[in-house]
Design an enzyme around this catalytic site. Sequence first.
Site: not given
Length: 868
Positions: A316, A319, A325
């Site tokens: 993603e 993020k 992350e």
Amino acid sequence: MWSTRSSGLVVLQASLLILRFAATTSAIGVNYGTIANNLPKPAEVANFLKTKTTIDAIKLFDANPEILRAFANTNISVTVSVGNGDIPALVQLPAAKNWVAANIVPFYPSTKIIRVVVGNEIMQSANKDWIYNLVPAMKSINNALIEAGIKDIKISTPNTLGFLGVSEPPSAGKFREGYDKDIIAPMLEFLRETKSAFMINPYPYFNYADSISDYILFKPNKGVYDPNTRITYSNMFDAQIDAVYSAMRALGYSDVPIVVAETGWPSAGDPRESSATVDNAASFNWNLIQKVNSGKGTPLMPNKQFETYIFALFNENQKPGATSERNFGLFKQDFTPVYDAGIMLNGAGAKTQPQPQPTDKKFCVPIPNTNPQSLQGNLDWVCSQGIDCAPIQPGGSCFEPNTLWSHAQYAMNAYYALKGRRDDNDCHFKQTALLTTNNPIKAATIRIVLNLVVVHDWKLRQVDINNAFLNGELTETVYMPQPEGAKSDTSLFFKQNGNDVVILLIYVDDIIVTGSNNIEIEQLVQDLSSTFALKDLGQLNFFLGIEVTRNGNTLVLSQTKYLKELLAKFDLHNCNGADTPLATTDKLSKFMGTKYSDPTQYRSAIGGLQYVVLTRPEIAYAVNKLSQFMASPLQPHWLACKRVLRYLKETVDYGLSFRKSYSFDLIAYSDADWGSDPNDRRSTSGYCIYLGDNLVSWSSKKQSVVSKSSAESEYRAMALACAEITWICSVLKEINVKLSCTPLLLSDSTSAAAIATNPVLHSKTKHIEIDIHFVRDMVEKKEVEVAFVSSNDQIADVLTKPLTYPTFSFFRNKLKVSSRDLSLRRNVEILNEAELESSHVGVLDGAYLLTKDVTHTRNGLRITREMD
């Protein structure tokens, strides 16, 4: 009749191993996060998961209506989430009803919503408004669902392990004081009443340290010991789950099931996040998935399959926070796997675990001389990862030979085969394993059969099954019995009909057919052709990468083609040759020399040389010695390795010859080089075993313990040779081949030979008591005779130490290794008469009686034996 339930199943032996890893219902789901601007449409995601992966459950961090519509009628389970900030308001039933009406009712039941989770890691938030309203909100939403007529959607909340006040050892796990009775206990009571699960988010990644990396990544390691339960944990994931279970048990709620709501590993990170790599992510998630799907549970909760959700489905890109992350995803936005986690379907249709794929006939085997503790650790670890180890349990098809080495080798190669990879990362085992093209099935079986072919002048055929690996779609469950091969070697099959025998040797899709009845052989080939897509290759010329050349009464096994490729690989095809594999002046040590710059190259070379040992026993000692430095090779080790390759360059056309023999007995030579290893003063054992005049088995092996005397080291070597003699006799007995007399074991140690025949000496040798009883029992049962042989005639000497060229060349000839062309021209061996006169077999304590009843020659020795 055939020694198998059905001769038609013979060729599917390897395929049956594949089917052992047949599909089971997956317990693995994924967290479907959407903090990104480049993700595919939900409908595409739903179709991808349904048709291309084994994933059958997703967990959302909201109740996104587009996603809920996309997953309608897919039969993929969906968990939806209530935002943390919504918790206080949802304590009130009207608000909860409105939430259910807006987020559940429009989509259920066409979308298979199984759970609503209220918030995420609320205990870690330090927001008291959320924390103290959490359980009331869970109850309120549950009541709202019931009033809406929905009774099969469960309510829970994911919890971080930060709520544990004590987590080590696992059996001492406890919740943090204050939260335990005020928050956790009421939550667990609600979950018990509603038959829901306690959800946790264990992340071993955040506990990473280089010193415990193998423990965290599910790799072989010494484990972590729990003194309360006397359990050694082989991985942190199990320890974390059991710590939570212990905390629940302390509150009286051990009956509430556990669901792993989040766990995973990033494939990339900032420079300070050194553990965030593709290799580590692949290792953690692949092993985790295999473990969960195995249903073996944890030490405190055995035989349980935990519903587990990997974080996350996609990388993603929006993020916040560290680079890691944004890189927890299993897939990129175009559905390309970031790495192989073992969740892709092999084809459309039923969902299965990853199947073993053809691996260019590579095998993952233990490095020679791996210590027993490491082998046992590898064995235990593999069998805890969902690999079917039943075949190596008592009564299993691969239980024999019942040795730690054999069982560990089976397990390690099964693990490698299941992963279906082609690189060293899947065959690592903390540097105790290597990839080789050497078939782990005992090569001595092949040599025994080829010896029978030459002695009895049997025909030698080869057939190939076109499709040994089944890549088509399976629409139903298939059960197949494993063919019952010979007990001594499951790759060997035979048909006995009176005095006639037909023998098959099977390696995956390659089959050798031979025997005493040509009509039976032809009928068998026709039967196989009528059932399978069969390629009849005619006379055997090439098998397992070994060239087979036959001329009259002589057959030669060689690897000229492979050797040339190996030399070219290391740019040594034009090098100067060497007359021996190792120099007598080399004293190789793991402490002397600079570190070699390319350890992978060294390991690759040793792996190739181990394959060459199949037909070149004279390099067995050199390869065994150099294999001991694979973990951390030094520059002198690489130079020694190159010398072995240079020796093979000099003798590239040499091979192992088999000639017609007019005696059919078993004679073994056993030797040891006492305390020869400068690093640990362990001895080297060596043996070579002849069936008739032909060499069928040999070994060069570092002993596992330090011997206190030369007699002890020699006796340990004798015990190894006796074990191999026992196995060879069992093979021969199964195919109804009778030896002309009792097997003979020759040693150049008068002390070791005396111990074998004189029980009075046993009390002085308790430190090798097991070996003594093993050999002595064989002597008493007349399963082996022990005799003394002069050191000048001890052929096994070439398997225990480097020798000067004259001595090495002399023993190489005795090992039946010579130029292929020369061997084929010499159908009749010419013995050196002067050599015969100077050689002898001695008499010692009645261990061997010299008479003139029977006389024959072996490797230039005149051996006279008393017949029963």
